[in-house]
Design a protein around this motif. Structure first.
Motif, PDB file in Angstrom:
ATOM      1  N   GLY A 161       0.875  -1.115  -0.513  1.00  0.00           N
ATOM      2  CA  GLY A 161      -0.009   0.226   0.387  1.00  0.00           C
ATOM      3  C   GLY A 161       0.744   1.391  -0.381  1.00  0.00           C
ATOM      4  N   VAL A 162       2.086   1.228   0.523  1.00  0.00           N
ATOM      5  CA  VAL A 162       2.611   2.576   0.681  1.00  0.00           C
ATOM      6  C   VAL A 162       3.275   2.842  -0.460  1.00  0.00           C
ATOM      7  N   CYS A 163       3.200   1.392  -1.517  1.00  0.00           N
ATOM      8  CA  CYS A 163       4.613   1.609  -2.706  1.00  0.00           C
ATOM      9  C   CYS A 163       3.588   2.007  -3.889  1.00  0.00           C
ATOM     10  N   GLN A 164       2.210   2.144  -4.165  1.00  0.00           N
ATOM     11  CA  GLN A 164       1.366   2.300  -4.946  1.00  0.00           C
ATOM     12  C   GLN A 164       1.496   0.821  -5.775  1.00  0.00           C
ATOM     13  N   MET A 165       1.653  -0.731  -5.109  1.00  0.00           N
ATOM     14  CA  MET A 165       1.865  -1.677  -6.049  1.00  0.00           C
ATOM     15  C   MET A 165      -0.222  -1.966  -5.855  1.00  0.00           C
ATOM     16  N   PRO A 166      -0.375  -2.414  -7.214  1.00  0.00           N
ATOM     17  CA  PRO A 166      -1.859  -2.983  -7.391  1.00  0.00           C
ATOM     18  C   PRO A 166      -1.373  -4.749  -6.997  1.00  0.00           C
ATOM     19  N   VAL A 167      -2.522  -4.742  -6.065  1.00  0.00           N
ATOM     20  CA  VAL A 167      -2.886  -6.581  -4.929  1.00  0.00           C
ATOM     21  C   VAL A 167      -3.553  -7.098  -6.015  1.00  0.00           C
ATOM     22  N   VAL A 168      -3.064  -8.544  -7.003  1.00  0.00           N
ATOM     23  CA  VAL A 168      -3.315  -9.234  -6.569  1.00  0.00           C
ATOM     24  C   VAL A 168      -3.918  -9.968  -6.075  1.00  0.00           C
ATOM     25  N   SER A 169      -6.197 -10.840  -6.032  1.00  0.00           N
ATOM     26  CA  SER A 169      -6.125 -11.035  -5.139  1.00  0.00           C
ATOM     27  C   SER A 169      -6.820 -12.808  -5.795  1.00  0.00           C
ATOM     28  N   SER A 170      -7.547 -13.298  -5.257  1.00  0.00           N
ATOM     29  CA  SER A 170      -7.928 -14.362  -5.914  1.00  0.00           C
ATOM     30  C   SER A 170      -9.279 -14.580  -5.735  1.00  0.00           C
ATOM     31  N   THR A 171      -9.266 -15.979  -5.541  1.00  0.00           N
ATOM     32  CA  THR A 171     -11.567 -15.925  -4.591  1.00  0.00           C
ATOM     33  C   THR A 171     -11.706 -16.082  -3.394  1.00  0.00           C
ATOM     34  N   TYR A 172     -10.361 -16.490  -2.352  1.00  0.00           N
ATOM     35  CA  TYR A 172     -10.339 -16.294  -0.761  1.00  0.00           C
ATOM     36  C   TYR A 172      -9.068 -15.660  -1.048  1.00  0.00           C
ATOM     37  N   TRP A 173      -8.946 -15.620   0.828  1.00  0.00           N
ATOM     38  CA  TRP A 173      -7.848 -14.829   1.054  1.00  0.00           C
ATOM     39  C   TRP A 173      -7.209 -16.157   0.833  1.00  0.00           C
ATOM     40  N   ASN A 174      -5.891 -15.695   0.480  1.00  0.00           N
ATOM     41  CA  ASN A 174      -4.892 -16.408  -0.051  1.00  0.00           C
ATOM     42  C   ASN A 174      -4.075 -16.486   1.208  1.00  0.00           C
ATOM     43  N   MET A 175      -4.703 -18.187   1.955  1.00  0.00           N
ATOM     44  CA  MET A 175      -3.383 -19.048   2.844  1.00  0.00           C
ATOM     45  C   MET A 175      -4.104 -20.132   3.089  1.00  0.00           C
TER      46      MET A 175
END
Length: 231
Positions: A161-175
Motif C-alpha cells: 500500500g505504501v509503494c503504489q503496488m496493485p494488489v493481486v487477489s484470488s477467490t478467497y484470502w490467500n491462505m
C-alpha cells in the motif's frame, strides 16, 4: 517476458523425510523442508502453476538461516537505493526486485504473525529500495496450522500500500492450512485459491505489458505534502 519473483521466509536444507526432498513444478524448484520453515514454498509453487504456459518467468528467493539486520533508522540509504548493511540478503533482493515485474511474498505464521527476521528484511527493502516496487503487482500468501493468517496477510499488505503496488487477489484470502505439506494437500479450497491467484497474477502482468506496448505509462504521484497528525 514478464518476470515474477517470489520472496519467502527462512529455510533449512533438511528434508522432512527421504521421500520429500525436491521436485520440479512448472520451472520452480519446490523444496519441501521442515514444516515450520518451508511449508509455504509449495504454496508459492501452487500459486505459480500455469505461469510458464502463459509466458511468465518465475523465480523463488529464500531468506535462509543467517542473521538479519533490523532497520537502524540511520538514513544511510537515502538516495542510494540500498541498505548500508551488506551481510544479509536485503540488497541482493532489492536488485532482484529491480528486474522483476511482479511479486509474491510468502510466509508461514509463527507467533500470530510472520517471523520477525522476514519482516525486518522487508522493512529495509521497502524503505531503502522503494522505487523498485512502485506500480508492480504484488500478492501475499500465508500458511498456518490454525490461526494468525489474516493478521499475517494484513502485515504484508501494508508494504504494498505504501509503494503504489496493485494488489493481486484470488477467490478467497490467500491462505492454506496444515502443519506440513501433506496436510496442506488436503486443503482443496486453499490450493484452488493459490491456482486462481497464479492465473490472476499472470493476467495482470500481461495486461500491464500490453499497455506499455501501446505507450501507456504509470501515473506520476504527488509528493509535495507531508504532514504529521498535529499539523
Amino acid at each position: 517476458m514478464p518476470r515474477l519473483s517470489g520472496f519467502s521466509n527462512r529455510a533449512t536444507q533438511t528434508p522432512i523425510n527421504d521421500h520429500e526432498t525436491e521436485e520440479e513444478n512448472e520451472g520452480i524448484t519446490v523444496q519441501r523442508q521442515p514444516p515450520k520453515k518451508r511449508l509455504y514454498i509449495s504454496i508459492l509453487a501452487g500459486g505459480g502453476q500455469g505461469d510458464g504456459e502463459q509466458g511468465i518467468e518465475t523465480e523463488i528467493l529464500q531468506l535462509g538461516d543467517g542473521p538479519v539486520w533490523d532497520c537502524a533508522a540511520c538514513g544511510g540509504c537515502a538516495g542510494k537505493g540500498r541498505c548500508i548493511w551488506e551481510d544479509d540478503p536485503a540488497n541482493q533482493w532489492i536488485e532482484k526486485a529491480r528486474q522483476a515485474d511482479g511479486f509474491v511474498f510468502g510466509a508461514p505464521v509463527y507467533f500470530g504473525h510472520p517471523a520477525g527476521g522476514f519482516l525486518a528484511l522487508l522493512d529495509r527493502m521497502f524503505y531503502a529500495g522503494a522505487d523498485v516496487f512502485v506500480h508492480k503487482p504484488a500478492a501475499a500468501v500465508v500458511s498456518a496450522r490454525r490461526a494468525g493468517t489474516v493478521a499475517s496477510l494484513d502485515v504484508l499488505y501494508k508494504y504494498f500500500g505504501v509503494c503504489q503496488m496493485p494488489v493481486v487477489s484470488s477467490t478467497y484470502w490467500n491462505m492454506v492450512f496444515g502443519p506440513a505439506p501433506r496436510q496442506v494437500a488436503q486443503d482443496q479450497e486453499g490450493l484452488q485459491t493459490m491456482a486462481n491467484l497464479g492465473r490472476n497474477m499472470a493476467w495482470l502482468l500481461q495486461c500491464i505489458q500490453a499497455g506499455k506496448s501501446l505507450g501507456l505509462t504509470p501515473p506520476q504521484a504527488e509528493t509535495a505534502c507531508r504532514t504529521d497528525f498535529n499539523r
